[in-house]
Design an enzyme around this catalytic site. Structure first.
Site, PDB file in Angstrom:
ATOM      1  CG  HIS A  55      -1.658   1.260   1.474  1.00 21.14           C
ATOM      2  ND1 HIS A  55      -2.459   1.910   0.567  1.00 21.14           N
ATOM      3  CD2 HIS A  55      -1.617   2.051   2.577  1.00 21.14           C
ATOM      4  CE1 HIS A  55      -2.905   3.040   1.103  1.00 21.14           C
ATOM      5  NE2 HIS A  55      -2.393   3.157   2.324  1.00 21.14           N
ATOM      6  CG  HIS A  79       0.617   6.902   4.357  1.00 24.64           C
ATOM      7  ND1 HIS A  79       1.089   6.075   3.381  1.00 24.64           N
ATOM      8  CD2 HIS A  79      -0.667   6.515   4.595  1.00 24.64           C
ATOM      9  CE1 HIS A  79       0.139   5.223   3.028  1.00 24.64           C
ATOM     10  NE2 HIS A  79      -0.939   5.469   3.753  1.00 24.64           N
ATOM     11  CD  GLU A  83      -4.852   6.060  11.264  1.00 23.80           C
ATOM     12  OE1 GLU A  83      -4.456   6.237  10.110  1.00 23.80           O
ATOM     13  OE2 GLU A  83      -6.029   5.846  11.570  1.00 23.80           O
ATOM     14  CG  ASP A  84      -2.507   1.614  10.364  1.00 26.03           C
ATOM     15  OD1 ASP A  84      -3.405   2.185  11.011  1.00 26.03           O
ATOM     16  OD2 ASP A  84      -2.528   1.471   9.137  1.00 26.03           O
ATOM     17  CG  ASP A 146      -3.720   6.944   2.367  1.00 23.99           C
ATOM     18  OD1 ASP A 146      -3.557   5.726   2.142  1.00 23.99           O
ATOM     19  OD2 ASP A 146      -4.275   7.390   3.391  1.00 23.99           O
ATOM     20  CG  ASP A 266     -20.233  16.389 -26.237  1.00 20.56           C
ATOM     21  OD1 ASP A 266     -21.275  15.825 -25.870  1.00 20.56           O
ATOM     22  OD2 ASP A 266     -19.892  17.511 -25.849  1.00 20.56           O
TER      23      ASP A 266
HETATM   24 MN    MN Z   1      -2.899   4.539   3.998  1.00 20.56          MN
END
Ligand code: MN
Length: 723
Positions: A55, A79, A83-84, A146, A266
């Protein structure tokens, strides 16, 4: 640009790609960030079952396509680690750099914003994002990359989550990519959103387009060659490309024009890229002389760039095969800006301490209200391209206010000043009268009409949109309520004290209420009045607490008297405030009040009351021409009862060109507004003009203004006056 998910992407491959535009850069730190992130995410898997690290690698691939700088790429790799995983910002700062840590922290913050999905909160969402990126715009560019990869791999999520993500993306990230001018990302995100939020439409479009694929590809090749030849004939050097339009833009056209897929003509877009601006216009000339241009479809975004700096010439022409094609003409630089937007402006290593010129640009966004210029073209660009739910409204003097989508003139009035809102009786939008509940559009110029006799009504709460307007209206209504309760409370207390041979003044002087205040947590006598008037405390309860009063001295009978007095008082207040009388006569109860037939006053009009012998009080408008006939000494002050909801008759005269059906037309429009017509009279005048007099029933002055405005907007109508 192709943003497809690459499942076998490696860090070495990314280094190769980035070296193309950063040949002199040292890639050691990028590689270090990869090993760092790979270790941090090692235990994690994507929903697809792939290793998590794929990712961030794909996110960096997008950042490279946008040609972002080294800090952005490293932040892209890292990134999700704060957080993770259990990585702290300090660790990132230590291992990498302060700037990189800032970007990662910014990204972590954004992931925690609870976005509201209702359209009225879009402006607020947008503002939150703008605040997040004000520190460093690279935060948003990494975030968009992201989101791009997450949208690209959305098929592994539950259908419910797919829809939710698609909606959020469409509401927040697409307008943001648009505002930053990153059209390549915007268009890709839009198509992905359509696929997951409206799959039935997406797949139908995909199927239709796919059906004619080979035929279409051949047609594109042919047309590209034709355009090239024509340009060459005139000596214009250009690159020419053709492609099917994005599904989302086709879908938008279908919606805008209310047509079906079959009627959309178009479907193809061609792009001519030349060396300079002069050649852009030359190429346009060649196209317009070689093919038939479709009227009304030419747009010059070179002379007037979109707010996101997008520049191009757009035109639609009819091809030899009688098909419509869209042509965009731009220079190479314009093309860079169109594809990469703010990222194209990113000057590598130009990040000084504090802020760069690009961050000033973001600051301008924050100060948008102050910074918009007052040209109509600019507002058009805003209207078309800053579609994030907020609207921009002009005052007659050219000031601009930002309001939520769906705001009304009343919201605008409150945005100017509380007093303007409280006394607002009507509004002119772009010079035309409109009802107070009219929905404003970006770019509207709004003039607010006020009247000193106007006050906010509860019904206003039903249609105002902004929380500011709602709060102010509620405050006003509460204050009126409080004032009423206060005066009832005061009267009650005085009356009760009188029975014991004293009064409020005395009690206060002797400080006898101190204990009452303490015990009931009241700050002053005003609060006590309100509680008495509202019935929360009884006067008996208060009297019992007063040292100088012996409650037992007052007989049962007298207590009953107070009770009934209170009931009567409360009833009068209620009657006055409810539906009994349209007009409140100062200090007098039970008076017969009637509205004068000569001037038909309606709520909102300044009024005067006259005492008429044997007939109570007659109420005239202050400007009534028949007032002089009355004896001025017999006037009484009167005011409109705000709670009164009956309809009032009023006469209006409409002057119009006397065309067949005009009377029916006007009547229809009045009826459409739920306004009752009691009578109508028509008279022909010279010059094929007609005069129509309608007796209509309106609720108040603002409803009258609104209906006058609506009738005035009929083409044949010359003017409308109250008579
Ligand atoms: Mn992410």
């Amino acid at each position: 640009m192709d943003f497809s998910h690459e499942r076998d992407l490696t860090i070495d491959e990314l280094v190769l790609r980035a070296r193309v535009y950063m040949p002199d850069e040292d890639f050691a730190l990028l590689k270090k960030s990869y090993y760092f992130a790979e270790a941090a995410h090692r235990e994690q898997k994507r929903s697809s079952g792939e290793e998590y690290i794929i990712h961030p690698l794909n996110v960096v691939a997008t950042l490279i396509k946008l040609r972002m700088d080294m800090d952005s790429l490293i932040a892209g790799i890292l990134h999700d680690v704060v957080e993770d995983c259990d990585v702290t910002p300090e660790e990132i700062e230590r291992e990498f750099s302060t700037n990189i840590a800032h970007i990662v922290v910014g990204l972590t913050k954004i992931s925690k914003i609870k976005f509201k999905t209702k359209e009225e909160n879009q402006a607020e969402n947008f503002r939150k994002m703008v605040v997040a990126m004000a520190k460093d715009i690279r935060v948003i560019i990494v975030k968009l990359s992201d989101r791009m990869h997450n949208m690209r791999t959305l098929q592994y999520m539950s259908v419910e989550k797919q829809k939710k993500k698609a909606e959020e993306t469409l509401e927040i990230y697409v307008p943001l990519a648009n505002r930053l001018g990153i059209n390549s990302v915007k268009a890709e995100l839009e198509d992905l959103c359509l696929r997951y939020s409206k799959p039935e439409i997406y797949y139908r479009l995909a199927e239709k387009v796919a059906k004619k694929r080979s035929e279409r590809d051949a047609y594109i090749r042919e047309t590209v060659q034709l355009i090239r030849d024509k340009l060459q004939d005139f000596g214009v050097k250009a690159e020419v490309y053709g492609r099917p339009k994005h599904f989302f833009s086709i879908y938008k056209k279908m919606l805008n024009r209310g047509v079906d897929f079959e009627q959309i003509q178009d479907l193809l877009a061609f792009r001519i890229i030349v060396n300079n601006i002069t050649e852009c216009y030359k190429a346009l000339g060649v196209m317009h002389s070689s093919f038939t241009p479709v009227p009304g479809r030419f747009k010059d975004y070179i002379a007037i760039p979109k707010i996101n700096n997008y520049q191009s010439l757009h035109t639609t022409v009819i091809c030899p095969r009688a098909e419509r094609i869209e042509i965009q003409i731009r220079t190479h630089e314009m093309h860079e800006v169109a594809e990469r937007g703010v990222a194209a402006h990113w000057k590598y290593k130009e990040i000084a301490q504090g802020r760069t010129s690009k961050m000033d640009w973001v600051q301008e966004l924050l100060d948008f209200n102050q910074n918009v210029s007052n040209s109509a073209e600019f507002m058009d660009a805003v209207k078309n391209d800053l579609d994030f739910g907020g609207i921009f409204i002009f005052t007659p003097t050219g000031d601009v206010k930002e309001l939520s989508y769906g705001s009304t003139p009343l919201d605008f009035a409150y945005a100017i000043h509380t007093e303007v809102g409280n006394t607002c009786v009507g509004a002119k939008v772009n010079g035309r009268m409109v009802p107070l509940k009219y929905r404003l559009k970006s770019g509207d110029t709004v003039e607010i009409l006020t009247s000193k006799t106007q006050t906010p009504g509860k019904d206003w709460l039903k249609f105002v949109k902004t929380s500011r307007a709602k709060t102010k209206i509620k405050q006003f209504i509460l204050k009126i309520e409080r004032d009423k309760q206060r005066s009832v409370g005061e009267e009650l207390l005085e009356k009760s004290l009188k029975m014991h041979g004293t009064n409020v003044k005395n009690i206060l002087k002797n400080n006898e209420l101190r204990e009452v205040f303490d015990e009931l947590h009241l700050r002053n006598i005003e609060e006590l009045y309100i509680h008495l008037g509202s019935g929360r405390y009884s006067t008996q309860l208060i009297l019992e607490k007063l040292p100088s009063i012996d409650v037992s001295k007052v007989s049962e009978q007298e207590l009953k008297k107070i009770d009934s007095y209170y009931n009567r008082l409360a009833k009068t207040v209620k009657e006055k405030s409810n539906k009994e009388n349209a007009v409140i006569v100062d200090g007098m109860d039970d008076l017969l009040v009637r509205l004068a037939k000569c001037c038909n006053p309606i709520p909102g009009d300044p009024i005067i009351g006259f005492i008429t012998r044997g007939r109570g009080i007659t109420v005239h408008t202050a400007s009534c021409t028949r007032i002089s006939e009355h004896d001025m000494t017999r006037t009484v002050p009167v005011e409109w009862n705000k709670e009164f909801a009956f309809k009032h008759p009023v006469n209006i005269r409409v002057m119009a060109h006397d065309r067949p059906g005009i009377l029916a037309n006007i009547s229809k429009i009045i009826n459409a507004k739920d306004i009752n017509i009691k009578s109508a009279m028509a008279k022909s005048l010279p010059d094929q003009k007609g005069s129509f007099i309608f007796e209509i029933e309106v609720k108040d002055y603002s409803e009258l203004l609104s209906i006058i405005g609506t009738i005035e907007s009929i083409d044949q109508v010359l003017n409308v006056t109250r008579v």
